[in-house]
Motif scaffolding. Structure first.
Motif, PDB file in Angstrom:
ATOM      1  N   GLU A 205      25.931  29.536  31.154  1.00  0.00           N
ATOM      2  CA  GLU A 205      27.284  30.055  31.299  1.00  0.00           C
ATOM      3  C   GLU A 205      27.755  30.653  29.971  1.00  0.00           C
ATOM      4  O   GLU A 205      27.537  30.085  28.907  1.00  0.00           O
ATOM      5  N   GLY A 246      31.209  34.853  31.825  1.00  0.00           N
ATOM      6  CA  GLY A 246      30.044  35.314  32.571  1.00  0.00           C
ATOM      7  C   GLY A 246      30.255  35.245  34.066  1.00  0.00           C
ATOM      8  O   GLY A 246      31.377  35.140  34.565  1.00  0.00           O
ATOM      9  N   SER A 247      29.140  35.294  34.779  1.00  0.00           N
ATOM     10  CA  SER A 247      29.161  35.263  36.243  1.00  0.00           C
ATOM     11  C   SER A 247      28.698  33.931  36.815  1.00  0.00           C
ATOM     12  O   SER A 247      28.682  33.756  38.032  1.00  0.00           O
ATOM     13  N   LYS A 286      35.776  28.766  36.834  1.00  0.00           N
ATOM     14  CA  LYS A 286      35.168  29.855  37.572  1.00  0.00           C
ATOM     15  C   LYS A 286      34.953  31.070  36.662  1.00  0.00           C
ATOM     16  O   LYS A 286      35.606  31.204  35.632  1.00  0.00           O
ATOM     17  N   PRO A 287      34.040  31.965  37.045  1.00  0.00           N
ATOM     18  CA  PRO A 287      33.848  33.191  36.258  1.00  0.00           C
ATOM     19  C   PRO A 287      35.159  33.968  36.133  1.00  0.00           C
ATOM     20  O   PRO A 287      35.888  34.168  37.103  1.00  0.00           O
TER      21      PRO A 287
END
Length: 327
Positions: A205, A246-247, A286-287
């Protein structure tokens, strides 16, 4: 014959209600192991009671089993029986045992509803503890940890060679700036209070963490939440903020391994309490999400805190972030 055993009495009462039943059906009705039910019925039948214990079979299947041919029921799963509650101890003089059964049992009885293993709980509670009134004792935290050996926060040992002291160890650049000591390997990035530093989580992450505030002492906040400090203790509250750049979702508790560092290098873990006036961190980021939270510490009043350290795992590594808070 008078039946005095309470387990036998319950078993016979159920059988009298059914009149005729298979052993496993009777065992399910009274909540006992079928093997114990069969043993007790055979013993009671031999004691003179009007009770007949019978067996019903498939003659062709038994002949096939004796002859060694694979019977049609060989691959069937074993019957499922409910778990048996603890029963009364057996008499010291058991009645005659039933004749031995040839062959080997098909396997143990599988009990339905039993847990498959312990449940692993990660992180800390996601919400605050609602405290009504003032607790009669100290806060419900763990006992004080014994002094821990210094972690790799202290600067490296001074070299023995005067030339090395002047120019630094081979393959290092400590000679380039004399106002900064060489950073020990594997301790990650360093900054000062208020700075935002970037790092990674255990699953890759992309995270940014900021140390916003250190309230030291924070005894009044601790007392307002209904907790009480012992003599010689003080409370510290740290406010941090984490952003997932990030995702990949960050699924851990952001302050799970957020520690205070004392002047002697001792790491101080957080206390298992939360303050209603200072919301704690919640599990998961969360992203694209930015979340903040407050972490509470209880430490000896004489301890001098010099830094705050964040890490995604218990031991510091190259992903660790350290903020210096001393002037």
């Amino acid at each position: 014959m008078a039946v005095t055993d309470p387990v036998d009495t319950r078993l016979l009462a159920a059988l009298a209600e059914l009149g005729k039943a298979a052993v496993h059906e009777l065992a399910a009705k009274v909540g006992m192991d079928p093997r114990e039910v069969a043993y007790r019925l055979v013993a009671l039948s031999g004691s003179g009671l009007p009770l007949l214990v019978g067996v019903e079979s498939d003659p062709q299947g038994l002949r096939a089993a004796i002859a060694g041919a694979p019977p049609s029921w060989a691959n069937r799963p074993p019957p499922q029986y409910p778990a048996a509650p603890p029963s009364q101890p057996m008499p010291q003089q058991p009645p005659p045992m039933p004749p031995p059964v040839q062959g080997t049992p098909s396997g143990p009885y599988n009990v339905q509803g039993a847990p498959s293993g312990p449940y692993n709980v990660q992180g800390s509670p996601s919400g605050p503890y609602n405290v009504q009134g003032t607790p009669s004792g100290r806060y419900p935290g763990p006992p004080p940890r014994p002094p821990q050996p210094p972690r790799p926060f202290t600067p490296p040992a001074p070299p023995l060679d005067p030339a090395v002291s002047t120019w630094g160890l081979p393959q290092t650049a400590s000679w380039a700036r004399g106002d900064e000591p060489v950073k020990p390997a594997g301790t990650g990035k360093r900054g000062r209070s208020g700075e935002v530093m970037e790092t990674q989580g255990l699953e890759g992450e992309q995270l940014s963490v900021q140390l916003l505030e250190v309230q030291d002492p924070a005894d009044y906040l601790f007392s307002a939440a209904g907790y009480r400090l012992e003599d010689g203790e003080r409370a510290v509250v740290v406010h941090t903020e984490i952003t997932n750049r990030g995702s990949i979702p960050f699924a851990s508790l952001p302050d799970n391994y957020l520690e205070l560092l004392a002047a002697d290098g001792t790491a101080i873990g957080k206390a298992p309490v939360s303050l209603t006036s200072r919301p704690p961190h919640k599990i998961g980021v969360k992203p694209g999400e930015t979340l903040g939270g407050h972490t509470v510490y209880v430490l000896p009043d004489a301890t001098r805190v010099v830094a705050v350290r964040w890490s995604p795992r218990p031991e510091p590594d190259e992903r660790t972030l350290t903020w210096t808070i001393e002037d």
